[in-house]
Design a protein around this motif. Structure first.
Motif, PDB file in Angstrom:
ATOM      1  N   LYS A  42       0.753  -1.179   0.197  1.00  0.00           N
ATOM      2  CA  LYS A  42      -0.006   0.159  -0.094  1.00  0.00           C
ATOM      3  C   LYS A  42       0.981   1.147   0.164  1.00  0.00           C
ATOM      4  CE  LYS A  42      -3.872  -2.286   2.307  1.00  0.00           C
ATOM      5  NZ  LYS A  42      -4.690  -2.199   3.194  1.00  0.00           N
ATOM      6  N   ILE A  43       1.985   1.085   0.479  1.00  0.00           N
ATOM      7  CA  ILE A  43       2.870   2.354   0.869  1.00  0.00           C
ATOM      8  C   ILE A  43       3.552   2.486  -0.760  1.00  0.00           C
ATOM      9  CG2 ILE A  43       5.235   3.225   1.575  1.00  0.00           C
ATOM     10  CD1 ILE A  43       4.389   1.877   4.498  1.00  0.00           C
ATOM     11  N   LEU A 103       0.783   4.228  -2.875  1.00  0.00           N
ATOM     12  CA  LEU A 103       0.823   5.615  -2.337  1.00  0.00           C
ATOM     13  C   LEU A 103       2.117   6.552  -3.000  1.00  0.00           C
ATOM     14  CD1 LEU A 103      -0.724   7.702  -0.735  1.00  0.00           C
ATOM     15  CD2 LEU A 103       0.687   7.055   1.144  1.00  0.00           C
ATOM     16  N   THR A 132       1.344   7.058  -6.592  1.00  0.00           N
ATOM     17  CA  THR A 132       0.510   8.034  -6.884  1.00  0.00           C
ATOM     18  C   THR A 132       0.793   9.571  -6.600  1.00  0.00           C
ATOM     19  OG1 THR A 132      -1.108   6.404  -6.099  1.00  0.00           O
ATOM     20  CG2 THR A 132      -1.960   8.670  -6.269  1.00  0.00           C
ATOM     21  N   ILE A 133       1.730   9.801  -5.491  1.00  0.00           N
ATOM     22  CA  ILE A 133       2.268  11.017  -5.176  1.00  0.00           C
ATOM     23  C   ILE A 133       3.219  11.518  -6.170  1.00  0.00           C
ATOM     24  CG2 ILE A 133       3.938  11.989  -3.560  1.00  0.00           C
ATOM     25  CD1 ILE A 133       2.550  10.438  -1.400  1.00  0.00           C
TER      26      ILE A 133
END
Length: 134
Positions: free
Chosen positions: A4-5, A8, A11-12
């Motif tokens: 999940k990190i 993320l 996406t960032i």
């Protein structure tokens, strides 16, 4: 949690590149190519840090490619809004051997970018899977 990190982070990275694109005053085709390919390559490289198994590999790779697919669609819309400016800035590269024009279809370009993005994520995922078996 690690997976999940990674999503993320991907996406960032995509969001940062959209913001950089919007803040850039002058844009030419070389910068545009860098803005489109850099997040794609970074997103694909992040796949090396996730855990893959043979089951559901295609769905997992698609989920990791999804932020890049959304980024490509958003960037295509933004590029179309600034196409005249980009063309004007890119005319400095025009020579007898290279013609700069805006005659390409945005949908064909988007389709090509999406195919390359998904293909790149798939190839990196398969490489990661084969390396993890050794």
């Amino acid at each position: 949690m690690k997976n999940k990190i990674i999503i993320l982070m991907s996406t960032i990275v995509q969001i940062i590149f959209v913001v950089f694109f919007m803040m850039t005053e002058s844009m030419d085709v070389i910068r545009l190519l860098i803005y489109m390919l850099s997040p794609m390559l970074l997103s694909a490289l992040l796949i090396f840090f996730i855990e893959l198994n043979r089951e559901k590999i295609y769905m997992k790779l698609f989920i990791y490619a999804l932020p890049n697919i959304i980024f490509s669609i958003i960037m295509t819309v933004f590029v179309q809004a600034r196409i005249d400016e980009i063309l004007k800035e890119s005319l400095k590269y025009q020579s007898a051997n290279l013609e700069i024009s805006a005659n390409n279809s945005p949908y064909t370009s988007l389709l090509l970018i999406l195919v390359v993005s998904i293909g790149l994520h798939y190839v990196v995922g398969q490489a990661k899977l084969s390396l993890s078996r050794k």
